[in-house]
Enzyme design. Structure first.
Site, PDB file in Angstrom:
ATOM      1  N   THR B 163      -3.711   3.367   0.780  1.00  0.00           N
ATOM      2  CA  THR B 163      -3.389   1.925   0.752  1.00  0.00           C
ATOM      3  C   THR B 163      -2.038   1.742   1.452  1.00  0.00           C
ATOM      4  O   THR B 163      -2.003   1.646   2.664  1.00  0.00           O
ATOM      5  CB  THR B 163      -3.389   1.382  -0.687  1.00  0.00           C
ATOM      6  N   LYS B 189      -3.529  10.162  -2.951  1.00  0.00           N
ATOM      7  CA  LYS B 189      -2.911   8.977  -2.347  1.00  0.00           C
ATOM      8  C   LYS B 189      -1.926   8.392  -3.346  1.00  0.00           C
ATOM      9  O   LYS B 189      -2.042   8.582  -4.566  1.00  0.00           O
ATOM     10  CB  LYS B 189      -3.949   7.940  -1.904  1.00  0.00           C
ATOM     11  N   THR B 200      -1.419   3.095  -5.968  1.00  0.00           N
ATOM     12  CA  THR B 200      -1.587   3.737  -7.251  1.00  0.00           C
ATOM     13  C   THR B 200      -1.686   5.217  -6.933  1.00  0.00           C
ATOM     14  O   THR B 200      -1.618   5.615  -5.781  1.00  0.00           O
ATOM     15  CB  THR B 200      -2.845   3.183  -7.946  1.00  0.00           C
ATOM     16  N   GLU B 288       7.961   4.550  -1.591  1.00  0.00           N
ATOM     17  CA  GLU B 288       8.271   3.331  -0.847  1.00  0.00           C
ATOM     18  C   GLU B 288       9.758   3.285  -0.488  1.00  0.00           C
ATOM     19  O   GLU B 288      10.617   3.256  -1.359  1.00  0.00           O
ATOM     20  CB  GLU B 288       7.837   2.113  -1.661  1.00  0.00           C
ATOM     21  N   SER B 416       2.559 -10.643  -0.561  1.00  0.00           N
ATOM     22  CA  SER B 416       1.128 -10.339  -0.617  1.00  0.00           C
ATOM     23  C   SER B 416       0.336 -11.579  -0.234  1.00  0.00           C
ATOM     24  O   SER B 416       0.858 -12.678  -0.253  1.00  0.00           O
ATOM     25  CB  SER B 416       0.741  -9.889  -2.016  1.00  0.00           C
TER      26      SER B 416
END
Lengths: 416, 416
Positions: B163, B189, B200, B288, B416
């Site tokens: 993702t 992932k 996640t 991140e 988003s």
């Protein structure tokens, strides 16, 4: 550091007009330990017979002043207080304890009282020895300038204890106990829950009410739980957090109070509650890099403690805080934070409101909900998040701020 | 989102050359649910007799696929797995459970097996209904392309489940059990512990070893504790975290293994341990906004669990993480994080090392310590923090990344 940063956009309009509290005298001086050109030492004298209660950090690596105050508060009586800004005297070993004893002894000499009636707090850099001589050498001249607590004096006191704070913090009220007017004035400092370079949370609240020490301690616990223990900036707990409540008894004409449940105290308790919450919220409003003040209300939890844990899980979540910084009503991150709190929750009973508008009900997104009013609310300086867990009647409210580039700049870009 | 962000500076040089695992077949297809122009659905078939063990998020608001897998894993047998990226099917109520059942039924039909032998995972946005028809309509064509697990096929699988990840994550080894060569390959992932928009933590590890389900579950718990449960990016726990370990038994010539303590498994266990840690550390390397990979080792704690809590308290502290982002060896913030963990600690016995250099010993700063080598270490991509609490023999290591403007940008600025 103080003065380098712009004043928080969430700051109140100005320092409040705090009342004179009979039996409290204040003075501030400059020690030159860390800061140049500003007062960084606050000394307070309180009248004979003053009672005291304290609440302190739960850190297992607490500072030398906290160790001292915990023991002294058990005695329930106070005559003086000394607070320095710029050096926390934390992680300074046995030498740090010795510095506390030296400074306390100098104040006790000045007051001709037992050392155990003198309190202290230090805020600033961790791990550097605090030079006791630079404090002790100022004690006599500080006492020479002692003055009653008018509004200007309170503001000077609030300024002297600042570190990374961008504004001085105070709150006060005058209320009745029986027929007597009693006065309450408090000051606080803090702009992260901690930034050991400079910031920690300290608050000192004074009143001229006459209250036994046992009543004071019974009052203080719930007040702190609903105020200073219900705020978070970055989830980090200081080595030095200290709240002291001192009552001089010097206001005239007071009835005798023997229990914290005495109904004559109702107005006084409400005023204290408002003052504690005001001071705590001012700390959040000065949160490092804060651009939004956030209230998180949780209802329907298993009990009040579970509600507070869920509320703090939401308020501490970097993902919730960054979403709010981005003015994004990202309720999926709120669901995540409820889930990670570890308290009872039922996915299919959860309701989430943002700015009073339901965005999710009974565990699913509200069908066809109108995004416009929620998006408008997200642009405000003050954001309300409300969660109903749907389990029982436990509730709590906590306050926090958003997580912005400003927080990273203050804590990563400005090197110590 | 994948593809929008630059590849993490901490990424490995390339995707590893993973071995063929006998009895595993893979296929990937595009559903168009969220992403355009990429495969976002992974389907796996595993041989008859495959055993399985799973570990799942502790979130109280876990996703519908996690609810399904928890029940299915109790059976210990697997025939298939289906994973989609772009929609987490979390906080979707009873309708979300129905979507899981529909997708599982379609795979079970294809395999002519019981639904309880089919596993699933979903990652992506929370609170939006996952359109089952877009998945079900792809099942037959996905099975038509099923292929054995060569290196390219593993890489396609790792890509399909991404993702916000900036690189595909895999790890594998070939080892002996008795005289037999057995193969292990895993993919993962994740780039925050969670970002409910998109990220996640999922990991699927396959082997052609032949192991009873009870042995598998006994193996999995400690492996996950030392790897996926020892990493943190932002302290936020996903609603969807899933680790599945599947053993097909298809490698030739294996001895019969009845206990996880069988010494014939020693090499296999060491390989699994290395693979789990490698995958977990790759997730941190893709954290991140990460610019530094941080190892936090804690020794001298009351026990190993206390050591892990202290290590996670350090690794989760925004103040520690921002200091490292700023290349500032601010050990005062480490003291603070030890203190707030709530585990036994003695201020006067604490030792802190950065990059192997002692900066604080026995509760005070090391007298006249040489800052140059510590400052040089802080400029590295990989930072080592080591703490000895001085209480007992408990120890733990956790891995995290720093907290940078990049984290704020990804989570606040990109809406988003």
């Amino acid at each position: 550091m103080a003065g380098d940063l712009p004043v928080s956009p969430l700051a109140p309009a100005g320092f409040p007009d705090l009342p004179v509290v009979a039996g409290v005298w204040l003075s501030t001086v400059a020690t030159g330990i860390k800061y140049q050109g500003r007062h960084d030492l606050l000394v307070c004298e309180v009248a004979e017979g003053t009672t005291v209660a304290g609440t302190f950090t739960k850190s297992k690596t607490c500072s030398a002043p906290v160790d001292w105050c915990k023991k002294a508060a058990a005695g329930g009586e106070a005559r003086g207080l000394i607070v320095n800004a710029g050096n926390a005297n934390a992680f300074t070993g046995k030498a740090g304890d010795q510095v506390v004893e030296t400074c306390i002894a100098a104040v006790a000499d000045q007051l001709a009282c037992r050392p155990s009636r003198v309190f202290c707090a230090s805020t600033g850099v961790i791990g550097e020895q605090l030079p006791a001589d630079k404090i002790v050498s100022q004690i006599a001249s500080a006492w020479g300038k002692m003055a009653a607590t008018d509004a200007a004096q309170w503001q000077r006191a609030a300024n002297a204890i600042m570190t990374t704070d961008t504004f001085a913090k105070g709150a006060g009220q005058t209320v009745k106990i029986g027929d007597a007017d009693v006065h309450i004035a408090g000051i606080a400092k803090g702009s992260g829950m901690i930034a050991p370079d400079m910031a920690t949370m300290l608050s000192f609240v004074f009143t001229d009410a006459r209250l036994p020490a046992s009543v004071m301690q019974n009052l203080l616990g719930p007040l702190v739980d609903q105020s200073f223990n219900s705020i978070t900036v970055d989830s980090d707990t200081s080595t030095s957090d200290t709240v002291l409540l001192m009552a001089t008894g010097a206001a005239a004409g007071q009835p005798t109070i023997k229990s914290h449940d005495d109904p004559q105290l109702d107005g006084f308790k409400a005023a204290l509650d408002a003052i504690f919450k005001d001071l705590a919220q001012q700390i959040v409003r000065d949160g490092e890099g804060a651009s939004k003040f956030i209230s998180v209300r949780v209802a329907g939890a298993e009990n009040d403690l579970a509600a507070r844990r869920i509320a703090l899980s939401i308020a501490n979540s970097p993902l919730v805080k960054t979403a709010i910084a981005g003015e994004d009503a990202n309720w999926g991150r709120i669901v995540m934070a409820v889930g990670k709190a570890g308290e009872m929750a039922d996915r299919d009973k959860l309701t989430i409101r943002i700015g009073g508008h339901a965005v999710a009900e009974n565990g699913v997104a509200v069908d066809g909900f109108n995004e416009a009013p929620v998006a408008a609310h997200m642009k405000n300086d003050e954001i309300d998040i409300s969660v109903d867990v749907g389990i029982a009647a436990g509730q709590a409210t906590v306050w926090t701020c958003d997580l912005t580039h400003g927080y990273i700049s203050i804590n990563a870009d400005y090197r110590s």
